[in-house]
Design an enzyme around this catalytic site. Structure first.
Site, PDB file in Angstrom:
ATOM      1  N   HIS A 266      62.839  32.156  35.581  1.00  0.00           N
ATOM      2  CA  HIS A 266      63.821  31.899  34.529  1.00  0.00           C
ATOM      3  C   HIS A 266      65.222  31.784  35.125  1.00  0.00           C
ATOM      4  O   HIS A 266      66.033  30.980  34.685  1.00  0.00           O
ATOM      5  CB  HIS A 266      63.784  33.005  33.476  1.00  0.00           C
ATOM      6  CG  HIS A 266      62.550  32.952  32.628  1.00  0.00           C
ATOM      7  ND1 HIS A 266      62.213  31.848  31.879  1.00  0.00           N
ATOM      8  CD2 HIS A 266      61.563  33.851  32.426  1.00  0.00           C
ATOM      9  CE1 HIS A 266      61.073  32.078  31.242  1.00  0.00           C
ATOM     10  NE2 HIS A 266      60.659  33.289  31.556  1.00  0.00           N
ATOM     11  N   HIS A 345      68.307  -4.820  30.615  1.00  0.00           N
ATOM     12  CA  HIS A 345      68.230  -4.056  31.884  1.00  0.00           C
ATOM     13  C   HIS A 345      68.809  -2.665  31.723  1.00  0.00           C
ATOM     14  O   HIS A 345      69.874  -2.376  32.239  1.00  0.00           O
ATOM     15  CB  HIS A 345      69.005  -4.808  32.960  1.00  0.00           C
ATOM     16  CG  HIS A 345      68.700  -4.328  34.365  1.00  0.00           C
ATOM     17  ND1 HIS A 345      69.345  -3.281  34.974  1.00  0.00           N
ATOM     18  CD2 HIS A 345      67.806  -4.763  35.258  1.00  0.00           C
ATOM     19  CE1 HIS A 345      68.876  -3.100  36.200  1.00  0.00           C
ATOM     20  NE2 HIS A 345      67.948  -3.978  36.403  1.00  0.00           N
TER      21      HIS A 345
END
Ligand SMILES: [Zn+2]
Length: 440
Positions: A266, A345
Site C-alpha cells: 500500500h 490520430h
C-alpha cells in the site's frame, strides 16, 4: 483503439449491504449513491454529526499500514482500497460511499461483495468526458524492502505484477489489461492474504476483532489456511493487483499506462499515486510556457506566410519568436484539440503525429534558408531526415518551441539543419534535416 470518446459514469440507483468491519468487528452498512459529473468518489460518515465527507484523493491519504486510510480533519475511513478498486475498475467515476462506521464491511476479504453491489445499482453514462492521466515518461518508485513500481506509457490501463512471500515462497506473476469484465472475472474474487507472523501480534493486541478465516487467507509456513480452498492458484498476486487498482483510484483520473509492480505494498502504491498527481499538477501549471527563448526580432503569422507556401492544415509554425543569429531561430506552434489530425490520430487518445513535428522543424529551418538566400522564388525540397527521435508525446494544449540551426550550406543548393522541439522545457523530438533548393 476505441473510436468513441469515453464518458464519465455513475451508478444507476442506490444500493446497500451490511457486514462486519475488519478492525472493530462491529456491524456496518455501506450504501453506494449516484453522484453528478466531476464529483469523483467520496466517502460519507453517516454515523457522525453533520455526516462529513472525505474525498477519495491521494491528498487525503493518512495511513498505509496493512490497509489504506484516508481522512479530512479528524475524520477517518479505513480500508478503502477494495471498494475503491471495485468502483474504479467497474467504470464508476462518480459516487458517494455512505457508511455508518469508519470502515466498509470486509465481506470475504475480496472485492466480490462490492462488485455484486455495483451490479445491483447498475452503471450509467454521464454527459462529460472522462479525465485521463496519459503517461508520457516512465515514473518509478522503489523501496529498501525490494518493492519496485514502474509506470510506463500505454494506450490502455495495464498491470503486470509479481508477488513473493518470505524466502520467495508463493512467488506469482500476472499481467493484464484492467477492464470491467476482466476485473470481475479475474481480480474481484481474490481474497486478502496475511502471513501468520504478521497478524499474530495484532491478534494478541485484539486489533483485528473482525478478522477470521472467513475474510482472509492466512499463510503459516508452507500451509495455506482459509475457510474455502484457493479460488485461483495465483490468488495472492491477483489480490495485489486489486489493491493497486484501489490505491491508484486515489489519483482521481483514469490512467493510460502500464504499471509494472514487483512486491507492491500500500505504501508504494500510494507513493506512485502521489508521483502521478504531482506530475499532473505540474502539467496543468505549465500550460503557459515557462521559458521564452532569447533572441531578437521574430515574424508574425502573416510574415511567416509570406515566406512559406504552406497553408492550413499544413502550416506547422504559428510564428518565429526570435532569431538568435542569422542561422539560428525558434518558432512556436500552439497545438490545440482543434487540429484536424487529432480527429484521426487518435479519436480517444489525441497525440500529435511525430512526422508532423519533423514537418514543423523543416518549415522553421526553411524560413532560415529563405532569409539567408533573400529570395522566396525558389522552393526547398526535403532530401533526408537523420537522427530522428521522438522522445515524448505532444498532446492538445501543448506549446511547441521549434528550434532550428543551419549547420551546413554547400553553395546555394544544399543545406543541413539541426532541429529540436521543446514542450515544457523538455525535448519532445529532434532531427537533422537536409534540403535542396530548386527554382519554382
Ligand atoms: Zn487488499
Amino acid at each position: 483503439m476505441a473510436s468513441t470518446p469515453e464518458f464519465q459514469q455513475t451508478l444507476g440507483k442506490p444500493a446497500s449491504f451490511s457486514g462486519t468491519a475488519l478492525h472493530t468487528g462491529e456491524k456496518v452498512t455501506l450504501k453506494l449513491q449516484p453522484a453528478p459529473v466531476d464529483h469523483g468518489i467520496k466517502f460519507k460518515r453517516k454515523d457522525l454529526q453533520d455526516e462529513p465527507t472525505i474525498d477519495a484523493k491521494i491528498e487525503n491519504l493518512k495511513q498505509v499500514e496493512r490497509a489504506t486510510t484516508i481522512g479530512e480533519g479528524s475524520v477517518r475511513v479505513h480500508t478503502v482500497e477494495h471498494v475503491l478498486a471495485a468502483l474504479w475498475a467497474m467504470g464508476v467515476d462518480n459516487a458517494v460511499v455512505e457508511m455508518d462506521a469508519n470502515e466498509p464491511p470486509i465481506g470475504d476479504g475480496s472485492a466480490q461483495g462490492y462488485v455484486d453491489l455495483i451490479r445491483k445499482a447498475g452503471v450509467t453514462p454521464q454527459d462529460e468526458p472522462r479525465k485521463f492521466f496519459d503517461v508520457r515518461e516512465t515514473v518509478h518508485v522503489e523501496s529498501k524492502t525490494g518493492t519496485l513500481l514502474i509506470l510506463l506509457p500505454d494506450d490502455k490501463f495495464r498491470i503486470s505484477c509479481t508477488q513473493a512471500g518470505p524466502n520467495n515462497r508463493f512467488a506469482q506473476f500476472l499481467s493484464m489489461e484492467v477492464t470491467p469484465a476482466g476485473f470481475e472475472r479475474e481480480i474481484a474474487p481474490a481474497r486478502t492474504f496475511v502471513y501468520y507472523e504478521d497478524v499474530k501480534p495484532l491478534m494478541d493486541k485484539n486489533l483485528i476483532k473482525g478478522g477470521s478465516l472467513e475474510n482472509a487467507i492466512v499463510v503459516r509456513g508452507e500451509a495455506v489456511l482459509s475457510k474455502e480452498p484457493l479460488r485461483f492458484a495465483d490468488e495472492f498476486v491477483r489480490h495485489k493487483i486489486l489493491d493497486i487498482i484501489g490505491d491508484l483510484a486515489l489519483v482521481g483520473r483514469r490512467i493510460r499506462g502500464h504499471v509494472v509492480a514487483v512486491k507492491p505494498s500500500h505504501a508504494s502504491n500510494a507513493q506512485l499515486a502521489r508521483s502521478i498527481t504531482r506530475e499532473q499538477t505540474r502539467r496543468s501549471a505549465v500550460a503557459a510556457p515557462r521559458t521564452i527563448p532569447s533572441g531578437d526580432g521574430g515574424l508574425d503569422t502573416d510574415q511567416v506566410m509570406q515566406i512559406l507556401p504552406h497553408r492550413f492544415p499544413f502550416l506547422m509554425v504559428d510564428r518565429i519568436i526570435s532569431f538568435e543569429t542569422e542561422t539560428k531561430c525558434v518558432g512556436v506552434k500552439t497545438v490545440t484539440i482543434n487540429e484536424p489530425f487529432f480527429q484521426g490520430h487518435f479519436p480517444s487518445h489525441p497525440v500529435m503525429p511525430g512526422v508532423l513535428q519533423v514537418e514543423a522543424m523543416a518549415q522553421v529551418a526553411s524560413i532560415l534558408l529563405f532569409k539567408l538566400a533573400k529570395t522566396t522564388s525558389r522552393i526547398g525540397y526535403f532530401m533526408s531526415a537523420d537522427e530522428v527521435k521522438f522522445r515524448k508525446p505532444v498532446l492538445p494544449g501543448d506549446t511547441i518551441f521549434i528550434h532550428a540551426e543551419l549547420t551546413k550550406s554547400r553553395g546555394e543548393r544544399l543545406a543541413k539543419a539541426k532541429c529540436h522541439c521543446v514542450v515544457n522545457d523538455a525535448i519532445v523530438s529532434e532531427a537533422e534535416l537536409m534540403f535542396t533548393f530548386l527554382d519554382k
